[in-house]
Enzyme design. Structure first.
Site, PDB file in Angstrom:
ATOM      1  N   LEU A 202       8.770   8.999  -0.920  1.00 38.86           N
ATOM      2  CA  LEU A 202       9.394   7.795  -1.470  1.00 38.86           C
ATOM      3  C   LEU A 202       9.894   9.313  -2.282  1.00 38.86           C
ATOM      4  O   LEU A 202       9.623  10.126  -3.345  1.00 38.86           O
ATOM      5  CB  LEU A 202       8.672   6.898  -2.153  1.00 38.86           C
ATOM      6  CG  LEU A 202       7.438   6.025  -1.230  1.00 38.86           C
ATOM      7  CD1 LEU A 202       7.079   5.137  -2.157  1.00 38.86           C
ATOM      8  CD2 LEU A 202       8.520   5.304  -0.283  1.00 38.86           C
TER       9      LEU A 202
ATOM     10  N   GLU B  43       5.218  -1.611  -8.127  1.00 44.05           N
ATOM     11  CA  GLU B  43       5.485  -1.636  -7.496  1.00 44.05           C
ATOM     12  C   GLU B  43       4.515  -1.461  -6.605  1.00 44.05           C
ATOM     13  O   GLU B  43       4.718  -2.201  -5.231  1.00 44.05           O
ATOM     14  CB  GLU B  43       6.932  -0.928  -7.077  1.00 44.05           C
ATOM     15  CG  GLU B  43       8.226  -1.390  -6.487  1.00 44.05           C
ATOM     16  CD  GLU B  43       7.349  -1.256  -5.182  1.00 44.05           C
ATOM     17  OE1 GLU B  43       7.466  -2.527  -4.109  1.00 44.05           O
ATOM     18  OE2 GLU B  43       7.048  -0.542  -4.462  1.00 44.05           O
TER      19      GLU B  43
HETATM   20  N1  FOL Z   1       7.363  -1.443   0.443  1.00 45.33           N
HETATM   21  C1  FOL Z   1       7.397  -0.968  -0.572  1.00 45.33           C
HETATM   22  N2  FOL Z   1       8.148  -2.773  -1.251  1.00 45.33           N
HETATM   23  N3  FOL Z   1       7.355  -0.438  -1.962  1.00 45.33           N
HETATM   24  C2  FOL Z   1       7.008   0.813  -1.013  1.00 45.33           C
HETATM   25  O1  FOL Z   1       6.642   1.255  -1.426  1.00 45.33           O
HETATM   26  C3  FOL Z   1       6.934   0.797   0.175  1.00 45.33           C
HETATM   27  N4  FOL Z   1       6.087   1.870   0.549  1.00 45.33           N
HETATM   28  C4  FOL Z   1       6.611   1.975   2.519  1.00 45.33           C
HETATM   29  C5  FOL Z   1       6.554   0.482   3.283  1.00 45.33           C
HETATM   30  N5  FOL Z   1       7.420   0.166   2.206  1.00 45.33           N
HETATM   31  C6  FOL Z   1       7.294  -0.563   1.436  1.00 45.33           C
HETATM   32  C7  FOL Z   1       6.073   3.167   3.686  1.00 45.33           C
HETATM   33  N6  FOL Z   1       4.761   4.186   2.686  1.00 45.33           N
HETATM   34  C8  FOL Z   1       1.417   3.970   0.535  1.00 45.33           C
HETATM   35  C9  FOL Z   1       2.071   5.333   0.736  1.00 45.33           C
HETATM   36  C10 FOL Z   1       3.674   5.024   0.923  1.00 45.33           C
HETATM   37  C11 FOL Z   1       3.646   3.706   1.686  1.00 45.33           C
HETATM   38  C12 FOL Z   1       3.129   3.059   1.614  1.00 45.33           C
HETATM   39  C13 FOL Z   1       1.859   2.502   1.453  1.00 45.33           C
HETATM   40  C14 FOL Z   1       0.055   3.499   0.276  1.00 45.33           C
HETATM   41  O2  FOL Z   1      -0.715   4.618   0.027  1.00 45.33           O
HETATM   42  N7  FOL Z   1      -0.691   2.243   0.540  1.00 45.33           N
HETATM   43  C15 FOL Z   1      -1.557   1.326  -0.297  1.00 45.33           C
HETATM   44  C16 FOL Z   1      -1.760   2.025  -1.806  1.00 45.33           C
HETATM   45  C17 FOL Z   1      -2.096   2.436  -2.686  1.00 45.33           C
HETATM   46  C18 FOL Z   1      -2.190   3.112  -4.191  1.00 45.33           C
HETATM   47  O3  FOL Z   1      -2.648   2.022  -4.818  1.00 45.33           O
HETATM   48  O4  FOL Z   1      -0.961   3.323  -4.269  1.00 45.33           O
HETATM   49  C19 FOL Z   1      -2.397   0.781  -0.074  1.00 45.33           C
HETATM   50  O5  FOL Z   1      -3.119   0.220  -0.045  1.00 45.33           O
HETATM   51  O6  FOL Z   1      -0.740  -0.088   0.273  1.00 45.33           O
END
Ligand code: FOL
Length: 226
Positions: free
Chosen positions: A25, A33
């Site tokens: 990102l 977010e």
């Molecule tokens: N949409 C939005 N609104 N924000 C984003 O950051 C996003 N990112 C992606 C796709 N749509 C998005 C793709 N990239 C994670 C990391 C990168 C990613 C998507 C998800 C991730 O690690 N998610 C974890 C949360 C981690 C945390 O709490 O720090 C999860 O459980 O969703």
């Protein structure tokens, strides 16, 4: 049929529609977010009430945990998620790749691999029938660029959850859909409509996040097309 399952695109983008830089990102970790992304993609809608108070009470208790939302992503997006967070928990993960899954190292067996979005949904439907996956709640397309574009070409993609990041970070990957071009049919919904869609309260004011060196504001939006 699963081929017609509504798809919701979820994305965060800069004012110039930038979504990525060097496989990650473009902005610093925005905790609030990312937490919104996680909550919204996990939350399974309660099926429409049928009129019977007794059956509705039954559904609330017994259908809980019987359905799971789906997240559909490209291979590079999969690789961009920190290993400790993937597969994204409490969601059925589908990775789109032209490569065989044998070529994708260390992919857990619960993660589905398919060559396109519809094939992925069909593979999931089969796994649900086999009892190897929970039935499908909402389906989210979570990127990147080429997967977003493929989703926009599908008629069942009618909703976009956009987080507008109010700062111009350098980007090498873009969300290639002009939501402002009314010819594409995308309409910005009201905050109330967004709240109904995500089933949570959404601030009227932009939120602030980032770190001491890099503060940024952002706002949550919903676009839909007829
Ligand atoms: N949409 C939005 N609104 N924000 C984003 O950051 C996003 N990112 C992606 C796709 N749509 C998005 C793709 N990239 C994670 C990391 C990168 C990613 C998507 C998800 C991730 O690690 N998610 C974890 C949360 C981690 C945390 O709490 O720090 C999860 O459980 O969703």
């Amino acid at each position: 049929s699963i081929k017609q399952l509504p798809l919701t695109l979820i994305v965060a983008a800069t004012p110039k529609n930038g979504i990525g830089k060097n496989g990650a990102l473009p902005w610093p970790m925005l905790k609030k977010e990312m937490a919104y992304f996680a909550r919204v993609t996990k939350r399974v809608p309660i099926p429409a009430n049928t009129g019977s108070v007794q059956s509705d009470a039954w559904k609330q208790t017994n259908l809980e945990g019987t359905r799971r939302n789906v997240v559909i992503m490209g291979r590079k997006t999969w690789e961009s998620i920190p290993p400790k967070f993937r597969p994204l928990k409490d969601r059925t993960n589908i990775v789109i790749s032209t490569q065989d899954r044998a070529m994708l190292d260390g992919l857990p067996e619960e993660v589905l691999v398919a060559s396109d979005i519809i094939s992925g949904l069909e593979a999931l439907e089969q796994r649900v029938r086999d009892g190897g996956a929970l039935s499908v709640g909402r389906a989210f397309v979570i990127g990147g660029s080429s997967i977003y574009r493929a989703a926009m070409d599908l008629p069942q993609t009618k909703s976009i959850l956009m987080t507008r990041i109010n700062k111009d970070y350098e980007c090498d990957t873009f969300f290639s859909v002009d939501l402002e071009d009314s010819r594409a049919g995308w309409q910005l919904r009201t905050r109330e409509e967004l709240q109904d869609y995500v089933d949570e309260e959404v601030s009227e004011e932009p939120l602030m996040d980032g770190n001491d060196a890099d503060q940024v504001s952002f706002q949550f939006q919903l676009y839909q097309r007829p």
